[in-house]
Design an enzyme around this catalytic site. Structure first.
Site, PDB file in Angstrom:
ATOM      1  N   PHE A 143      -6.706  -6.604  -1.638  1.00 26.23           N
ATOM      2  CA  PHE A 143      -6.441  -5.127  -2.280  1.00 26.23           C
ATOM      3  C   PHE A 143      -6.331  -5.836  -3.494  1.00 26.23           C
ATOM      4  CE2 PHE A 143      -2.001  -5.738  -2.700  1.00 26.23           C
ATOM      5  CZ  PHE A 143      -1.580  -6.689  -1.854  1.00 26.23           C
TER       6      PHE A 143
ATOM      7  N   ASP B 165       8.245  -7.833  -4.067  1.00 21.94           N
ATOM      8  CA  ASP B 165       7.766  -7.304  -5.006  1.00 21.94           C
ATOM      9  C   ASP B 165       6.842  -8.485  -5.771  1.00 21.94           C
ATOM     10  OD1 ASP B 165       7.928  -5.072  -7.002  1.00 21.94           O
ATOM     11  OD2 ASP B 165       8.303  -6.555  -8.449  1.00 21.94           O
TER      12      ASP B 165
ATOM     13  N   PRO C  15      -0.281  -0.423   2.092  1.00 22.15           N
ATOM     14  CA  PRO C  15      -0.748  -0.946   3.269  1.00 22.15           C
ATOM     15  C   PRO C  15      -1.352  -2.209   3.148  1.00 22.15           C
ATOM     16  CG  PRO C  15      -1.798   1.167   2.346  1.00 22.15           C
ATOM     17  CD  PRO C  15      -0.742   0.721   1.288  1.00 22.15           C
TER      18      PRO C  15
END
Ligand code: IMP
Length: 192
Positions: free
Chosen positions: A147, A68, A11
């Site tokens: 995050f 990635d 997310p």
């Protein structure tokens, strides 16, 4: 409007990518009903990004891209790198960040960089876009934004961590922001 699938279930990543992309309709994996885990078994960002994008492309034939990415700490020879998401042995941002701090405890060299590699599969062809963001790892986490390792990463030229800086500033200098903007420019140029 062009349609593009984001091959991610993270997310944090999806939110940041949505903030940067304009003029393209982005579909998440849940939007297209894809629920399987996509393996990332390789040792380079490029190979893992290709594995994720091609898994979705083969299943759906939709144009798709995968990011990635990871944190590379110089004193740890580039670790956690491609293993950033599960450095502590589990997919747990707090445990991963604490492991990075403890591995770095004895080190004076706190330099690190985030790297993002995007693999775009567009009309069956494969394209790569990359972004790097240099910075330093601090000793104790600060901030609740972002995050992953953001609360311990201060980007070069700033005094606050990515956990403290507003998301528009992070997006303007981050590895992911840079890679996504390169992809969007490439897609926009198709019409010219
Ligand atoms: P991936 O899903 O294998 O690409 O894993 C990416 C992992 O790298 C994330 O789960 C985070 O641990 C780390 N990472 C990548 N980009 C960022 C970022 O912008 N902030 C913080 N951590 C990041």
């Amino acid at each position: 409007m062009k349609e593009l699938v984001i091959a991610s279930n993270n997310p944090g990543k999806i939110r940041e990518i949505r903030e940067v992309v304009r003029g393209i309709e982005l579909l998440s994996l849940s939007d297209i009903g894809f629920t399987e885990e996509i393996p990332e078994p390789f040792h380079t960002f490029e190979e893992n990004a290709l594995a994720k994008a091609s898994a979705i492309y083969s299943a759906t034939s939709k144009n798709v891209f995968a990011d990635d990415s990871g944190l590379c700490i110089n004193a740890l020879n580039g670790a956690p790198g491609v293993d950033s998401a599960h450095y502590s042995g589990k997919r747990d941002d707090e445990a991963n960040l604490q492991k990075a701090l403890s591995e770095l405890k004895a080190s004076d060299d706190r330099s690190a960089f985030y790297k993002a590699v995007i693999c775009l599969m567009w009309e069956g062809e494969v394209y790569y876009f990359e972004g790097i963001c240099e910075g330093q790892i601090i000793e104790q986490k600060r901030g609740e934004r972002g995050f992953g390792y953001d609360p311990i990463f201060i980007p070069a030229g700033y005094d606050e961590t990515f956990g403290e800086l507003p998301s528009d500033i992070k997006n303007s200098i981050s590895h992911r922001g840079k890679a996504v903007r390169k992809m969007v420019e490439w897609l926009n140029a198709l019409e010219e």
